[in-house]
Design a protein around this motif. Structure first.
Motif, PDB file in Angstrom:
ATOM      1  N   PHE A   1       0.941  -1.240   0.169  1.00 14.37           N
ATOM      2  CA  PHE A   1       0.070   0.020   0.083  1.00 14.37           C
ATOM      3  C   PHE A   1       0.806   1.314  -0.087  1.00 14.37           C
ATOM      4  O   PHE A   1       1.717   1.404   1.034  1.00 14.37           O
ATOM      5  N   GLY A   2       0.821   2.122  -0.909  1.00 14.00           N
ATOM      6  CA  GLY A   2       1.560   3.278  -1.097  1.00 14.00           C
ATOM      7  C   GLY A   2       2.609   3.085  -2.063  1.00 14.00           C
ATOM      8  O   GLY A   2       3.297   2.160  -2.190  1.00 14.00           O
ATOM      9  N   GLU A   3       2.862   4.174  -3.044  1.00 14.15           N
ATOM     10  CA  GLU A   3       3.899   4.047  -3.648  1.00 14.15           C
ATOM     11  C   GLU A   3       5.163   4.966  -3.110  1.00 14.15           C
ATOM     12  O   GLU A   3       5.019   5.812  -2.134  1.00 14.15           O
ATOM     13  N   GLU A   4       6.364   4.798  -3.789  1.00 14.56           N
ATOM     14  CA  GLU A   4       7.620   5.625  -3.319  1.00 14.56           C
ATOM     15  C   GLU A   4       7.384   6.747  -3.589  1.00 14.56           C
ATOM     16  O   GLU A   4       6.786   7.242  -4.609  1.00 14.56           O
ATOM     17  N   GLY A   5       7.799   7.663  -2.460  1.00 15.03           N
ATOM     18  CA  GLY A   5       7.434   9.084  -2.872  1.00 15.03           C
ATOM     19  C   GLY A   5       6.205   9.686  -1.882  1.00 15.03           C
ATOM     20  O   GLY A   5       5.922  10.828  -1.903  1.00 15.03           O
ATOM     21  N   SER A   6       5.165   8.828  -1.628  1.00 13.75           N
ATOM     22  CA  SER A   6       4.166   8.812  -1.091  1.00 13.75           C
ATOM     23  C   SER A   6       4.204   9.029   0.694  1.00 13.75           C
ATOM     24  O   SER A   6       5.040   8.171   0.933  1.00 13.75           O
ATOM     25  N   GLU A   7       3.286   9.926   1.247  1.00 10.97           N
ATOM     26  CA  GLU A   7       3.160   9.468   2.692  1.00 10.97           C
ATOM     27  C   GLU A   7       1.984   8.901   3.270  1.00 10.97           C
ATOM     28  O   GLU A   7       1.020   8.902   2.608  1.00 10.97           O
ATOM     29  N   LEU A   8       2.689   8.292   4.415  1.00 13.23           N
ATOM     30  CA  LEU A   8       1.384   7.384   5.080  1.00 13.23           C
ATOM     31  C   LEU A   8       1.507   7.943   6.569  1.00 13.23           C
ATOM     32  O   LEU A   8       2.266   8.169   7.086  1.00 13.23           O
ATOM     33  N   PRO A   9       0.151   8.068   7.166  1.00 10.09           N
ATOM     34  CA  PRO A   9       0.141   8.231   8.507  1.00 10.09           C
ATOM     35  C   PRO A   9       0.502   6.962   9.184  1.00 10.09           C
ATOM     36  O   PRO A   9       0.070   5.970   8.685  1.00 10.09           O
TER      37      PRO A   9
ATOM     38  N   ALA B   1       9.227  33.061 -25.463  1.00 15.00           N
ATOM     39  CA  ALA B   1       9.418  31.720 -24.931  1.00 15.00           C
ATOM     40  C   ALA B   1       8.102  31.407 -23.950  1.00 15.00           C
ATOM     41  O   ALA B   1       7.349  32.444 -23.677  1.00 15.00           O
ATOM     42  N   ALA B   2       7.664  30.251 -23.893  1.00 13.84           N
ATOM     43  CA  ALA B   2       6.250  29.968 -23.182  1.00 13.84           C
ATOM     44  C   ALA B   2       6.571  30.313 -21.852  1.00 13.84           C
ATOM     45  O   ALA B   2       7.708  30.211 -21.236  1.00 13.84           O
ATOM     46  N   PRO B   3       5.450  30.726 -21.087  1.00 11.61           N
ATOM     47  CA  PRO B   3       5.474  31.110 -19.714  1.00 11.61           C
ATOM     48  C   PRO B   3       5.810  30.109 -18.966  1.00 11.61           C
ATOM     49  O   PRO B   3       5.403  29.052 -19.026  1.00 11.61           O
ATOM     50  N   ALA B   4       6.745  30.353 -17.950  1.00  6.82           N
ATOM     51  CA  ALA B   4       7.354  29.438 -17.026  1.00  6.82           C
ATOM     52  C   ALA B   4       6.230  29.038 -16.011  1.00  6.82           C
ATOM     53  O   ALA B   4       5.437  29.892 -15.714  1.00  6.82           O
ATOM     54  N   THR B   5       6.213  27.904 -15.532  1.00  8.11           N
ATOM     55  CA  THR B   5       5.270  27.455 -14.439  1.00  8.11           C
ATOM     56  C   THR B   5       6.012  27.185 -13.331  1.00  8.11           C
ATOM     57  O   THR B   5       6.986  26.755 -13.156  1.00  8.11           O
ATOM     58  N   ALA B   6       5.608  28.047 -12.215  1.00  6.12           N
ATOM     59  CA  ALA B   6       6.292  27.812 -10.820  1.00  6.12           C
ATOM     60  C   ALA B   6       6.299  26.311 -10.059  1.00  6.12           C
ATOM     61  O   ALA B   6       5.476  25.703 -10.444  1.00  6.12           O
ATOM     62  N   GLU B   7       7.543  26.101  -9.768  1.00  6.64           N
ATOM     63  CA  GLU B   7       7.586  24.797  -9.146  1.00  6.64           C
ATOM     64  C   GLU B   7       6.987  24.800  -7.641  1.00  6.64           C
ATOM     65  O   GLU B   7       7.536  25.593  -6.872  1.00  6.64           O
ATOM     66  N   ARG B   8       6.540  23.783  -7.431  1.00  9.40           N
ATOM     67  CA  ARG B   8       5.847  23.651  -5.941  1.00  9.40           C
ATOM     68  C   ARG B   8       6.652  22.553  -5.352  1.00  9.40           C
ATOM     69  O   ARG B   8       6.594  21.382  -5.845  1.00  9.40           O
ATOM     70  N   ILE B   9       7.306  22.537  -4.121  1.00 13.25           N
ATOM     71  CA  ILE B   9       8.052  21.857  -3.401  1.00 13.25           C
ATOM     72  C   ILE B   9       7.242  21.440  -1.981  1.00 13.25           C
ATOM     73  O   ILE B   9       7.336  22.363  -1.246  1.00 13.25           O
ATOM     74  N   PRO B  10       6.871  20.169  -1.787  1.00  8.91           N
ATOM     75  CA  PRO B  10       6.170  20.020  -0.640  1.00  8.91           C
ATOM     76  C   PRO B  10       7.087  20.308   0.552  1.00  8.91           C
ATOM     77  O   PRO B  10       8.275  19.806   0.738  1.00  8.91           O
ATOM     78  N   LEU B  11       6.616  20.775   1.722  1.00  7.26           N
ATOM     79  CA  LEU B  11       7.385  20.925   3.049  1.00  7.26           C
ATOM     80  C   LEU B  11       7.267  19.661   3.819  1.00  7.26           C
ATOM     81  O   LEU B  11       6.176  19.649   4.570  1.00  7.26           O
ATOM     82  N   ARG B  12       7.846  18.620   3.623  1.00  6.90           N
ATOM     83  CA  ARG B  12       7.684  17.510   4.445  1.00  6.90           C
ATOM     84  C   ARG B  12       8.966  16.807   4.735  1.00  6.90           C
ATOM     85  O   ARG B  12      10.056  17.270   4.121  1.00  6.90           O
ATOM     86  N   GLY B  13       8.916  15.975   5.513  1.00  6.49           N
ATOM     87  CA  GLY B  13      10.093  15.121   5.669  1.00  6.49           C
ATOM     88  C   GLY B  13      11.220  16.073   6.547  1.00  6.49           C
ATOM     89  O   GLY B  13      10.521  16.891   7.502  1.00  6.49           O
TER      90      GLY B  13
END
Length: 482
Positions: free
Chosen positions: A62-70, A246-258
């Motif tokens: 249950f759960g893939e690599e990179g996912s969070e589990l409670p 150039a195509a408009p850049a998309t902001a990168e979102r980095i989860p605050l975890r770990g």
């Protein structure tokens, strides 16, 4: 018949409530032994291998690599009593028996009962055996009326989210799942070309190409001008050329975890709760560097590990805290009390690939410079390899922060909550300095002290910092406290 037991993510201790799956150590269909590590998870404190208390065949993950589990969420199910995949009934994957994550297994003693708070029993892990699905083999005739042969095991599957519920996705390779995530490909919509419908990398690559072609076609359609009617006059238009468009850049979102999330939470709490202030001073470290060179020369080529500058500064800190115990304390905000701590547990900031961590040297006030240096070296190596336990990262009473390793002179460090102070050390470098009334080139370092203004005033903080600077400039001052 094998009994399928569910193993849940155990309580990892230190108030941790969730963990991120870094790497699965077993596959569906593997035979696991009792207390064998099955998954590597990352918490806000450390990297941990979680052992399974059951022995048998893994029937689901249950759960893939990179996912969070409670804590308390299912990790995997194990068919206890099965020696291979063919011993597991077809419906076993969905009918796991509820078992506590740290309890024993079936009544036959298949569980160890020894899973500690997230860290297992330390028993050696048995080499796991991968059972591959059998193909084109006729089922064997039953040996007796009471025994029914089971069909061969289906291809391993990963668990995906289907209509808000867990459902099977026929994909086993972590590389395939990672590739699909990177290109936002929904695996549930793919039909696998592998055995038993298993989704292969070629299937994901094909979906990526189709998605790219559809995107390009949509872009061409949007770029085409509208069809002119016969009544419209034709007007010659001068083409406009955009240079460097150039195509408009998309902001990168980095989860605050770990680790990053834990650092963010602690620093935010420190800033919101502690009224901190910083004072600093430049010190001539020439004599300290000479004393260190003499110590290491006296030990000889094989006289043991060398004494580091950080170890000497740590020993100076413990001597200073003995003189100014106000800074080796914490504040109980609920009781509105300052709590003076009896011993010095010295933390030191260490930058690793996983982020900033603060290992703690226990009972530093009872150690000499050589002992402190050896412990710092040991903990630093554990930090670099990600093997520090939560216990080795908590309980500090004072922190030493050597930011000079980054090539900077000064800083105003944030206090490591719930401590009351932190000493920052800049780089030691040659600078012009007035020595015995004459201008000379000396080894100069900037020292900064950030302190909780609730536990003391500037006079105490200044006295502490001045004593540290005096020991740096004249190491013989330490002889009074050794």
């Amino acid at each position: 018949m094998a009994q399928v037991l569910e193993f849940k993510l155990p309580d990892l201790g230190e108030g941790l409530t969730e963990a991120e799956i870094v790497r699965w150590l077993v596959e569906v269909g593997d035979v696991v032994a009792i207390d064998q590590p099955v998954v590597e998870v990352e918490t806000a404190k450390a990297m941990v291998e979680v052992p399974c208390p059951y022995g048998g065949v893994v029937t689901a993950r249950f759960g893939e690599e990179g996912s969070e589990l409670p804590v308390g969420a299912p990790l995997l199910t194990v068919a206890v009593g099965a020696t291979d995949a063919s011993s597991v009934s077809p419906g076993d994957d969905g009918a796991a028996a509820e078992e506590p994550s740290g309890g024993s297994g079936s009544g036959s003693g298949s569980g160890s009962g020894n899973v500690l708070v997230g860290y297992g029993t330390g028993a050696p892990a048995a080499r796991r055996r991968r059972i591959r699905p059998e193909r084109n083999i006729a089922p064997a005739a039953p040996a007796a009326p009471a025994v029914v042969s089971a069909p061969s095991r289906p291809a391993p599957v990963a668990v995906g989210e289907v209509n808000g519920r867990q459902g099977p996705v026929a994909v086993v390779s972590p590389l395939v799942r990672r590739l699909a995530r990177q290109h936002e490909i929904d695996l549930r919509g793919l039909t696998g070309s592998g055995p038993d419908g298993l989704i292969l990398r070629a299937d994901v690559d094909s979906a990526i190409r189709q998605t790219g072609q559809a995107t390009e076609a949509a872009a061409r359609t949007a770029a085409q001008p509208a069809t002119r009617t016969a009544a419209e006059p034709v007007v010659a238009e001068t083409p406009t050329v955009q240079v460097g468009a150039a195509a408009p850049a998309t902001a990168e979102r980095i989860p605050l975890r770990g680790v990053r999330g834990a650092v963010a939470d602690k620093l935010s709490r420190s800033r919101s709760e502690i009224p901190d202030a910083t004072c600093w001073v430049d010190a001539d470290a020439t004599e300290l560097m000479a004393a260190r060179a003499a110590m290491n020369a006296a030990s000889g080529p094989s006289g043991g590990p060398k004494v580091s500058v950080l170890a000497l500064l740590a020993r100076i800190c413990t001597a200073a805290l003995a003189r100014y115990p106000e800074l080796n304390s914490t504040v109980d905000t609920a009781a509105r009390e300052i709590v003076r701590l009896p011993g010095v547990h010295l933390g030191f900031a260490a930058q690793t690939e996983r982020g900033l961590v603060v290992p703690v040297v226990r009972d530093a006030h009872t150690r000499n410079a050589e002992s402190i240096g050896a412990e710092i070296a040991r903990l630093t190596e554990l930090a670099r390899t990600g093997k520090l336990s939560p216990a080795q990262l908590t309980g500090g009473t004072f922190t030493l922060n050597n930011y000079g390793v980054f090539g900077v002179d000064g800083s105003t460090p944030i206090i490591n909550h719930p401590e009351a102070a932190m000493l920052g050390v800049g780089r030691i470098m040659p600078k012009p300095w007035v020595h015995h009334g004459e201008l000379a080139v000396r080894q100069v370092v900037q020292l900064s002290l950030t302190f909780d203004h609730r536990v003391c005033d500037g006079g105490t903080a200044g006295g502490f910092l001045r004593y540290v600077a005096d020991c740096v400039e004249q190491p013989a001052v330490l002889l009074r406290t050794l």
